[in-house]
Design a protein around this motif. Structure first.
Motif, PDB file in Angstrom:
ATOM      1  N   SER A 126      34.673  26.927  17.403  1.00 11.27           N
ATOM      2  CA  SER A 126      34.781  25.928  17.597  1.00 11.27           C
ATOM      3  C   SER A 126      35.711  24.997  17.624  1.00 11.27           C
ATOM      4  N   PHE A 127      36.879  25.067  18.315  1.00 10.28           N
ATOM      5  CA  PHE A 127      37.919  25.059  18.664  1.00 10.28           C
ATOM      6  C   PHE A 127      37.600  23.155  19.000  1.00 10.28           C
ATOM      7  N   PRO A 128      36.621  23.098  20.381  1.00 11.09           N
ATOM      8  CA  PRO A 128      36.606  22.767  20.986  1.00 11.09           C
ATOM      9  C   PRO A 128      35.824  21.093  20.160  1.00 11.09           C
ATOM     10  N   GLU A 129      35.302  21.353  19.642  1.00  9.88           N
ATOM     11  CA  GLU A 129      34.665  19.893  18.158  1.00  9.88           C
ATOM     12  C   GLU A 129      35.691  19.388  17.800  1.00  9.88           C
ATOM     13  N   LYS A 130      36.544  20.494  16.735  1.00 14.24           N
ATOM     14  CA  LYS A 130      37.843  20.304  16.030  1.00 14.24           C
ATOM     15  C   LYS A 130      38.543  19.695  16.704  1.00 14.24           C
ATOM     16  N   ALA A 131      38.595  19.628  17.713  1.00 12.68           N
ATOM     17  CA  ALA A 131      39.958  19.008  18.379  1.00 12.68           C
ATOM     18  C   ALA A 131      39.120  17.648  18.357  1.00 12.68           C
ATOM     19  N   ARG A 132      37.821  18.002  18.969  1.00 12.68           N
ATOM     20  CA  ARG A 132      37.364  16.316  19.886  1.00 12.68           C
ATOM     21  C   ARG A 132      37.330  15.372  18.208  1.00 12.68           C
ATOM     22  N   VAL A 133      36.856  16.049  17.940  1.00 14.03           N
ATOM     23  CA  VAL A 133      36.724  15.150  16.318  1.00 14.03           C
ATOM     24  C   VAL A 133      38.476  14.323  16.134  1.00 14.03           C
ATOM     25  N   ARG A 134      39.498  15.589  15.577  1.00 13.42           N
ATOM     26  CA  ARG A 134      40.160  14.626  15.601  1.00 13.42           C
ATOM     27  C   ARG A 134      41.306  14.235  16.471  1.00 13.42           C
ATOM     28  N   VAL A 135      41.327  14.507  17.754  1.00 14.62           N
ATOM     29  CA  VAL A 135      41.831  13.060  18.856  1.00 14.62           C
ATOM     30  C   VAL A 135      41.214  11.885  18.336  1.00 14.62           C
ATOM     31  N   ASP A 136      39.662  12.017  18.663  1.00 23.16           N
ATOM     32  CA  ASP A 136      39.114  10.114  18.863  1.00 23.16           C
ATOM     33  C   ASP A 136      38.701  10.066  17.367  1.00 23.16           C
ATOM     34  N   GLU A 137      39.430  10.244  16.175  1.00 19.30           N
ATOM     35  CA  GLU A 137      39.776   9.368  15.720  1.00 19.30           C
ATOM     36  C   GLU A 137      41.972   9.322  15.047  1.00 19.30           C
ATOM     37  N   GLN A 138      42.362   9.828  16.211  1.00 20.42           N
ATOM     38  CA  GLN A 138      44.045   8.994  16.332  1.00 20.42           C
ATOM     39  C   GLN A 138      44.918  10.543  15.203  1.00 20.42           C
ATOM     40  N   CYS A 139      44.015  11.814  14.938  1.00 22.62           N
ATOM     41  CA  CYS A 139      44.322  12.499  14.027  1.00 22.62           C
ATOM     42  C   CYS A 139      45.444  12.211  13.137  1.00 22.62           C
ATOM     43  N   PRO A 140      44.206  11.825  12.540  1.00 26.90           N
ATOM     44  CA  PRO A 140      44.859  11.170  11.151  1.00 26.90           C
ATOM     45  C   PRO A 140      45.094  12.323   9.900  1.00 26.90           C
ATOM     46  N   VAL A 141      46.717  12.574   8.922  1.00 27.10           N
ATOM     47  CA  VAL A 141      46.994  13.340   8.538  1.00 27.10           C
ATOM     48  C   VAL A 141      47.434  13.422   6.634  1.00 27.10           C
ATOM     49  N   LEU A 142      46.732  13.984   5.720  1.00 26.84           N
ATOM     50  CA  LEU A 142      46.724  13.383   4.247  1.00 26.84           C
ATOM     51  C   LEU A 142      48.001  14.668   4.304  1.00 26.84           C
TER      52      LEU A 142
END
Length: 234
Positions: A126-142
């Motif tokens: 599921s790497f493509p889906e997870k990568a797209r979601v994070r990039v769309d949100e500009q890779c938030p980090v907690l």
């Protein structure tokens, strides 16, 4: 610049990795999970000792209850156990370990995010889906809470929050270039003004180069063991 004291400690743990869990338990009173072996993993995985380290992780996986100690590795705020966990996931051909733990460490801003993202390419369909979601949100980090500035620096590296966002972004885009379904998407995004600005924050880390290096080195290391690593998705 690393001090002599820093280098001495690094060399000590390289030569005697079994000291790490002993010191954690006796000096810091940390509950160390049961373990069959202790290994030191170089972040570049390009040293001659790489096969010895992989052997030790492989033996530990066969010793029983690997899910528990692999989870503990990824839940640690410190980036060093994350590399051992990444090797464990790459060795996990039966796919019994939780791949989501890898993403939890990435989302927490692990200092070795580029290496973890390369690992995700090889283990997570599921790497493509997870990568797209994070990039769309500009890779938030907690960022992990409860650490002093010195502890946070040692555990997760010197980057600030923006730098960690940029590291994840640069790593995801670089790793996506190895997946045909994401290659065009990743290339087009780099012309987006917002993405371009954020990527500039990663200029000194050079996460894209780390992704390329780790991908080459880990493939070579596993090929020497008769294993061909390939993306889990196209």
């Amino acid at each position: 610049m690393p001090t002599l004291e820093h280098n001495a400690l690094v060399e000590m743990f390289r030569e005697h990795p079994e000291l790490a869990p002993r010191l954690l338990a006796t000096l810091l009173h940390v509950e160390v999970p049961p373990h069959a072996a202790v290994a030191v993993v170089e972040s570049s995985l390009d040293q001659p000792e790489a096969q010895i380290v992989i052997d030790r992780v492989e033996r530990a996986l066969s010793a029983g209850d690997p899910a528990r100690w692999v989870a503990a590795l990824f839940r640690d705020a410190n980036w060093r156990p994350h590399l051992v966990g990444a090797i464990a996931l790459l060795l996990d051909q039966s796919e019994t370990l939780d791949r989501n733990l890898l993403w939890c460490a990435i989302d927490a801003g692990s200092w070795v995010t580029p290496q973890l993202i390369v690992t995700a390419v090889f283990v997570d369909p599921s790497f493509p889906e997870k990568a797209r979601v994070r990039v769309d949100e500009q890779c938030p980090v907690l960022v992990p809470v409860g650490l002093t500035p010195a502890e946070r620096h040692s555990a997760t590296g010197p980057d600030g929050l923006l730098g960690r966002n940029a590291k994840m972004l640069a790593s995801l885009l670089a790793a996506s270039a190895s997946i045909p379904s994401l290659e065009r998407w990743a290339s087009d995004l780099q012309r987006d003004v917002r993405i371009e600005q954020l990527l500039k924050e990663d200029a000194w880390n050079k996460s894209d180069e780390i992704v390329a290096s780790w991908m080459t080195n880990v493939r070579r290391a596993f090929l020497e063991r008769g294993r061909i690593l390939a993306p889990k998705t196209t």
